[in-house]
Design a protein around this motif. Structure first.
Motif, PDB file in Angstrom:
ATOM      1  N   LEU A  15       5.466   7.598  -8.703  1.00 29.52           N
ATOM      2  CA  LEU A  15       3.796   7.099  -8.702  1.00 29.52           C
ATOM      3  C   LEU A  15       3.168   7.117  -9.942  1.00 29.52           C
ATOM      4  N   SER A  16       2.448   6.098 -10.271  1.00 28.87           N
ATOM      5  CA  SER A  16       1.472   6.202 -11.292  1.00 28.87           C
ATOM      6  C   SER A  16       0.241   6.659 -10.792  1.00 28.87           C
ATOM      7  N   PRO A  17      -0.767   6.960 -11.299  1.00 26.99           N
ATOM      8  CA  PRO A  17      -1.890   7.702 -10.997  1.00 26.99           C
ATOM      9  C   PRO A  17      -2.804   7.091  -9.900  1.00 26.99           C
ATOM     10  N   CYS A  27       1.895  -5.655  -7.978  1.00 31.41           N
ATOM     11  CA  CYS A  27       2.190  -4.079  -7.403  1.00 31.41           C
ATOM     12  C   CYS A  27       3.085  -3.383  -8.259  1.00 31.41           C
ATOM     13  N   GLY A  28       2.699  -1.961  -8.261  1.00 33.79           N
ATOM     14  CA  GLY A  28       3.564  -0.692  -8.717  1.00 33.79           C
ATOM     15  C   GLY A  28       4.844  -0.875  -8.101  1.00 33.79           C
ATOM     16  N   ILE A  43      -1.926   4.487  -3.632  1.00 43.27           N
ATOM     17  CA  ILE A  43      -1.566   5.694  -3.362  1.00 43.27           C
ATOM     18  C   ILE A  43      -2.270   6.363  -4.729  1.00 43.27           C
ATOM     19  N   ARG A  44      -3.160   7.253  -4.779  1.00 40.78           N
ATOM     20  CA  ARG A  44      -3.863   7.598  -5.956  1.00 40.78           C
ATOM     21  C   ARG A  44      -4.066   9.216  -6.041  1.00 40.78           C
ATOM     22  N   VAL A  96       5.021  15.849  -4.398  1.00 46.53           N
ATOM     23  CA  VAL A  96       3.619  15.525  -4.593  1.00 46.53           C
ATOM     24  C   VAL A  96       2.998  16.177  -5.701  1.00 46.53           C
ATOM     25  N   GLY A  97       3.896  16.312  -6.997  1.00 47.58           N
ATOM     26  CA  GLY A  97       3.434  17.200  -8.128  1.00 47.58           C
ATOM     27  C   GLY A  97       2.365  16.179  -8.621  1.00 47.58           C
ATOM     28  N   PRO A  98       1.766  16.707  -9.848  1.00 48.65           N
ATOM     29  CA  PRO A  98       0.775  15.630 -10.430  1.00 48.65           C
ATOM     30  C   PRO A  98       1.450  14.778 -11.329  1.00 48.65           C
ATOM     31  N   PRO A  99       0.546  13.718 -11.528  1.00 53.35           N
ATOM     32  CA  PRO A  99       1.213  12.532 -12.721  1.00 53.35           C
ATOM     33  C   PRO A  99       1.853  13.406 -13.951  1.00 53.35           C
ATOM     34  N   ALA A 100       2.633  12.645 -14.332  1.00 53.00           N
ATOM     35  CA  ALA A 100       3.200  13.221 -15.812  1.00 53.00           C
ATOM     36  C   ALA A 100       3.624  11.959 -16.524  1.00 53.00           C
TER      37      ALA A 100
END
Length: 113
Positions: A15-17, A27-28, A43-44, A96-100
């Motif tokens: 997922l992108s931020p 769409c992503g 989803i953000r 569900v880790g933070p965006p990287a």
């Protein structure tokens, strides 16, 4: 980094931020399913957690509960998502880790999910 897995195909999506899911080609994650709306859900990353916001007419279901329209819900590892109440394929929240920062291919060959 957050990852969704399509349970039918096994395809994984990072997922992108600010990640939009739907039938629209912009769409992503592009869904090849008439049950999905053109802009079905967002989803953000909300600074410390991932949230899902349903934008559709057909509804989004998380763990067998319909998500209230335009109400952000927090996503957790292991949850099941249906983009459309009668969607043919479910998705699982794998991480569900933070965006990287990540290297992504320029074109996935028109692969639809």
């Amino acid at each position: 980094m957050a990852v969704l897995k399509n349970c039918a195909s096994g395809h994984r999506v990072v997922l992108s931020p600010q990640h939009v899911v739907g039938r629209a080609p912009t769409c992503g994650t592009v869904l090849d399913d008439l049950e999905a709306s053109r802009l079905h859900a967002v989803i953000r990353w909300a600074g410390h957690r991932w949230e899902l916001l349903d934008l559709s007419r057909n509804g989004t279901v998380v763990d067998e509960h319909r998500v209230p329209k335009e109400v952000a819900i927090v996503l957790h590892t292991g949850q099941s998502i249906l983009f459309g109440v009668d969607a043919p394929s479910s998705w699982t929240v794998e991480d569900v880790g933070p965006p990287a920062a990540a290297a992504l291919p320029e074109d996935d060959g028109g692969h639809r999910h």
